[in-house]
Design a protein around this motif. Structure first.
Motif, PDB file in Angstrom:
ATOM      1  N   THR A   1       0.793  -1.250  -0.044  1.00 42.50           N
ATOM      2  CA  THR A   1      -0.078   0.008   0.032  1.00 42.50           C
ATOM      3  C   THR A   1       0.906   1.274   0.178  1.00 42.50           C
ATOM      4  OG1 THR A   1      -1.707  -1.159   1.205  1.00 42.50           O
ATOM      5  CG2 THR A   1      -1.855   1.228   1.111  1.00 42.50           C
ATOM      6  N   LEU A   2       1.965   1.174   0.639  1.00 46.33           N
ATOM      7  CA  LEU A   2       2.783   2.611   0.998  1.00 46.33           C
ATOM      8  C   LEU A   2       3.484   2.644  -0.386  1.00 46.33           C
ATOM      9  CD1 LEU A   2       4.279   1.920   4.498  1.00 46.33           C
ATOM     10  CD2 LEU A   2       2.786   3.714   3.585  1.00 46.33           C
ATOM     11  N   GLY A   3       3.970   1.400  -0.975  1.00 44.05           N
ATOM     12  CA  GLY A   3       4.630   1.549  -2.351  1.00 44.05           C
ATOM     13  C   GLY A   3       3.831   2.143  -3.632  1.00 44.05           C
ATOM     14  N   ALA A   4       2.400   1.864  -3.300  1.00 42.72           N
ATOM     15  CA  ALA A   4       1.449   2.159  -4.351  1.00 42.72           C
ATOM     16  C   ALA A   4       1.154   3.792  -4.133  1.00 42.72           C
ATOM     17  CB  ALA A   4       0.154   1.483  -4.558  1.00 42.72           C
ATOM     18  N   THR A   5       1.152   3.869  -2.882  1.00 46.50           N
ATOM     19  CA  THR A   5       0.931   5.470  -2.520  1.00 46.50           C
ATOM     20  C   THR A   5       2.112   6.381  -2.817  1.00 46.50           C
ATOM     21  OG1 THR A   5      -0.539   4.765  -0.853  1.00 46.50           O
ATOM     22  CG2 THR A   5       0.431   7.081  -0.648  1.00 46.50           C
ATOM     23  N   ALA A   6       3.357   5.815  -2.800  1.00 42.73           N
ATOM     24  CA  ALA A   6       4.683   6.597  -3.173  1.00 42.73           C
ATOM     25  C   ALA A   6       4.647   6.813  -4.853  1.00 42.73           C
ATOM     26  CB  ALA A   6       5.740   5.672  -2.570  1.00 42.73           C
ATOM     27  N   GLN A   7       4.027   5.764  -5.516  1.00 41.24           N
ATOM     28  CA  GLN A   7       4.166   5.986  -6.983  1.00 41.24           C
ATOM     29  C   GLN A   7       3.124   6.780  -7.447  1.00 41.24           C
ATOM     30  OE1 GLN A   7       4.260   1.951  -8.401  1.00 41.24           O
ATOM     31  NE2 GLN A   7       6.159   1.578  -7.369  1.00 41.24           N
ATOM     32  N   GLU A   8       2.030   6.861  -6.903  1.00 40.04           N
ATOM     33  CA  GLU A   8       0.768   7.634  -7.264  1.00 40.04           C
ATOM     34  C   GLU A   8       1.184   9.235  -6.865  1.00 40.04           C
ATOM     35  OE1 GLU A   8      -3.846   7.801  -6.372  1.00 40.04           O
ATOM     36  OE2 GLU A   8      -2.768   5.944  -6.209  1.00 40.04           O
ATOM     37  N   SER A   9       0.870  10.059  -7.798  1.00 40.04           N
ATOM     38  CA  SER A   9       0.877  11.498  -7.502  1.00 40.04           C
ATOM     39  C   SER A   9      -0.326  11.902  -7.077  1.00 40.04           C
ATOM     40  CB  SER A   9       1.326  12.239  -8.797  1.00 40.04           C
ATOM     41  OG  SER A   9       2.561  11.776  -9.462  1.00 40.04           O
TER      42      SER A   9
ATOM     43  N   SER B   1      -5.531  14.768  -4.218  1.00 40.56           N
ATOM     44  CA  SER B   1      -6.502  13.545  -4.634  1.00 40.56           C
ATOM     45  C   SER B   1      -6.765  12.735  -3.346  1.00 40.56           C
ATOM     46  CB  SER B   1      -5.795  12.805  -5.493  1.00 40.56           C
ATOM     47  OG  SER B   1      -5.802  13.784  -6.832  1.00 40.56           O
ATOM     48  N   ILE B   2      -8.085  12.732  -2.977  1.00 40.83           N
ATOM     49  CA  ILE B   2      -8.714  11.809  -2.013  1.00 40.83           C
ATOM     50  C   ILE B   2      -8.605  10.383  -2.451  1.00 40.83           C
ATOM     51  CG2 ILE B   2     -10.419  11.551  -0.424  1.00 40.83           C
ATOM     52  CD1 ILE B   2     -10.776  14.280  -0.566  1.00 40.83           C
ATOM     53  N   ASN B   3      -9.186  10.170  -3.642  1.00 42.66           N
ATOM     54  CA  ASN B   3      -9.150   8.970  -4.210  1.00 42.66           C
ATOM     55  C   ASN B   3      -9.207   9.034  -5.636  1.00 42.66           C
ATOM     56  OD1 ASN B   3     -11.978   9.625  -4.877  1.00 42.66           O
ATOM     57  ND2 ASN B   3     -12.510   8.527  -3.115  1.00 42.66           N
TER      58      ASN B   3
ATOM     59  N   ALA C   1     -11.182  15.113  -4.995  1.00 47.97           N
ATOM     60  CA  ALA C   1     -10.129  15.845  -4.752  1.00 47.97           C
ATOM     61  C   ALA C   1     -10.453  16.967  -4.063  1.00 47.97           C
ATOM     62  CB  ALA C   1      -9.224  16.116  -5.785  1.00 47.97           C
ATOM     63  N   ALA C   2      -9.749  17.565  -3.049  1.00 46.93           N
ATOM     64  CA  ALA C   2      -9.778  18.668  -2.364  1.00 46.93           C
ATOM     65  C   ALA C   2      -8.823  19.955  -2.671  1.00 46.93           C
ATOM     66  CB  ALA C   2      -9.897  18.203  -0.890  1.00 46.93           C
TER      67      ALA C   2
ATOM     68  N   ALA D   1      -9.301  36.661  -4.034  1.00 47.77           N
ATOM     69  CA  ALA D   1     -10.161  35.533  -3.666  1.00 47.77           C
ATOM     70  C   ALA D   1      -9.508  34.222  -3.064  1.00 47.77           C
ATOM     71  CB  ALA D   1     -10.306  34.893  -5.142  1.00 47.77           C
ATOM     72  N   VAL D   2     -10.045  34.039  -1.959  1.00 49.49           N
ATOM     73  CA  VAL D   2      -9.438  32.986  -1.279  1.00 49.49           C
ATOM     74  C   VAL D   2     -10.367  31.868  -1.209  1.00 49.49           C
ATOM     75  CG1 VAL D   2      -8.556  32.110   1.007  1.00 49.49           C
ATOM     76  CG2 VAL D   2      -8.096  34.327   0.316  1.00 49.49           C
ATOM     77  N   THR D   3     -10.448  30.643  -1.733  1.00 43.82           N
ATOM     78  CA  THR D   3     -11.486  29.695  -1.801  1.00 43.82           C
ATOM     79  C   THR D   3     -10.996  28.207  -1.462  1.00 43.82           C
ATOM     80  OG1 THR D   3     -11.124  29.492  -4.201  1.00 43.82           O
ATOM     81  CG2 THR D   3     -12.735  31.023  -3.437  1.00 43.82           C
ATOM     82  N   GLY D   4     -11.886  27.571  -1.331  1.00 44.30           N
ATOM     83  CA  GLY D   4     -11.725  25.906  -0.909  1.00 44.30           C
ATOM     84  C   GLY D   4     -12.794  25.313  -1.784  1.00 44.30           C
ATOM     85  N   ASP D   5     -12.517  24.087  -2.063  1.00 44.49           N
ATOM     86  CA  ASP D   5     -13.753  23.394  -2.875  1.00 44.49           C
ATOM     87  C   ASP D   5     -13.384  21.668  -3.000  1.00 44.49           C
ATOM     88  OD1 ASP D   5     -12.384  22.991  -5.612  1.00 44.49           O
ATOM     89  OD2 ASP D   5     -12.009  25.231  -5.151  1.00 44.49           O
ATOM     90  N   LEU D   6     -14.594  21.352  -3.403  1.00 40.23           N
ATOM     91  CA  LEU D   6     -14.081  19.842  -3.587  1.00 40.23           C
ATOM     92  C   LEU D   6     -14.270  19.533  -5.200  1.00 40.23           C
ATOM     93  CD1 LEU D   6     -16.436  17.924  -1.114  1.00 40.23           C
ATOM     94  CD2 LEU D   6     -13.839  18.066  -1.124  1.00 40.23           C
ATOM     95  N   VAL D   7     -13.248  18.696  -5.735  1.00 44.12           N
ATOM     96  CA  VAL D   7     -13.392  18.435  -7.158  1.00 44.12           C
ATOM     97  C   VAL D   7     -13.542  17.001  -7.455  1.00 44.12           C
ATOM     98  CG1 VAL D   7     -11.628  18.300  -8.972  1.00 44.12           C
ATOM     99  CG2 VAL D   7     -11.532  20.125  -7.382  1.00 44.12           C
ATOM    100  N   VAL D   8     -14.652  16.726  -8.694  1.00 44.34           N
ATOM    101  CA  VAL D   8     -14.982  15.588  -8.771  1.00 44.34           C
ATOM    102  C   VAL D   8     -14.514  15.212 -10.079  1.00 44.34           C
ATOM    103  CG1 VAL D   8     -17.181  14.034  -9.379  1.00 44.34           C
ATOM    104  CG2 VAL D   8     -17.036  15.657  -7.644  1.00 44.34           C
ATOM    105  N   LYS D   9     -13.833  14.350 -10.421  1.00 45.43           N
ATOM    106  CA  LYS D   9     -13.133  13.788 -11.546  1.00 45.43           C
ATOM    107  C   LYS D   9     -14.154  13.065 -12.714  1.00 45.43           C
ATOM    108  CE  LYS D   9      -8.689  13.935  -9.234  1.00 45.43           C
ATOM    109  NZ  LYS D   9      -7.677  12.982  -8.847  1.00 45.43           N
TER     110      LYS D   9
END
Length: 201
Positions: free
Chosen positions: A16-24, A62-64, A68-69, A97-105
């Motif tokens: 799991t750690l290896g996969a996470t490390a390879q994923e941007s 990216s959360i998954n 993403a947030a 402008a200071v904003t926060g949002d959720l992104v749906v891919k």
């Protein structure tokens, strides 16, 4: 048996750690923006603004695979023009402008192109420049809460770099800079198209 379970669990964790490390999972973006606000009116006062441009910097995590947030800071400068029984008043202001949002891919079956939609909120801070010809006596800095929505697309150049085209819309109450004479009690909409570069890590 217990040793085997521990070894198996350790192996799964390492994978799991290896996969996470390879994923941007993180991105930093820098975009040039437009800033176009619709004319509004209320309380016997009409308000128009100059069209302008600026920049935006952001961070996205990216959360998954599909969610993403992100947080963004944008800067523009325009002039608010108010027309009423008093004649015309102008206030030139820096807009932060200071904003926060959720992104749906969104899934799109086109190679190298990744599309998304976003929604969130934040604040627009209108800060008068005090420049000659664009100032009203007593006008002060003012923040306005804003609803944010938008969509965009990334074109992948490499594992770490993409080109981004995006549209954002802000809905907020008109600023009056703390002056009753400029208070329209109406809602404004600003369109913010942009394009820029994304670095993933």
């Amino acid at each position: 048996m217990q040793r085997t379970a521990i070894m198996l669990a350790s192996f799964v964790v390492l994978l799991t750690l290896g996969a996470t490390a390879q994923e941007s999972r993180s991105e930093i973006s820098l975009q040039g923006t437009g800033f176009f606000t619709r004319d509004t009116s209320g309380q016997g006062i009409s308000r128009t603004t100059t069209d302008t441009g600026g920049f935006q910097v952001g961070y996205r995590h990216s959360i998954n695979r599909w969610l993403a947030a992100e947080g963004n800071y944008g800067f523009d400068r325009n002039t608010q023009r108010y027309f009423g029984s008093f004649g015309e008043s102008r206030v030139q202001a820096n807009v932060h402008a200071v904003t926060g949002d959720l992104v749906v891919k969104l899934p799109l079956p086109i190679r190298r192109i990744s599309t998304y939609a976003l929604a969130g909120g934040g604040g627009l801070i209108f800060d008068p420049t005090g420049n000659s010809g664009g100032s009203v006596l007593g006008a002060g800095s003012q923040g306005k809460g804003a609803f944010l929505y938008g969509a965009g697309a990334d074109y992948v150049l490499s594992r770490h770099f993409s080109v981004r085209a995006e549209y954002r819309g802000f809905v907020y109450k008109n600023p009056d800079f703390g002056l009753a004479s400029l208070h329209t009690d109406s809602w404004a909409h600003t369109a913010q198209p942009s394009a820029g570069i994304v670095f993933r890590f």
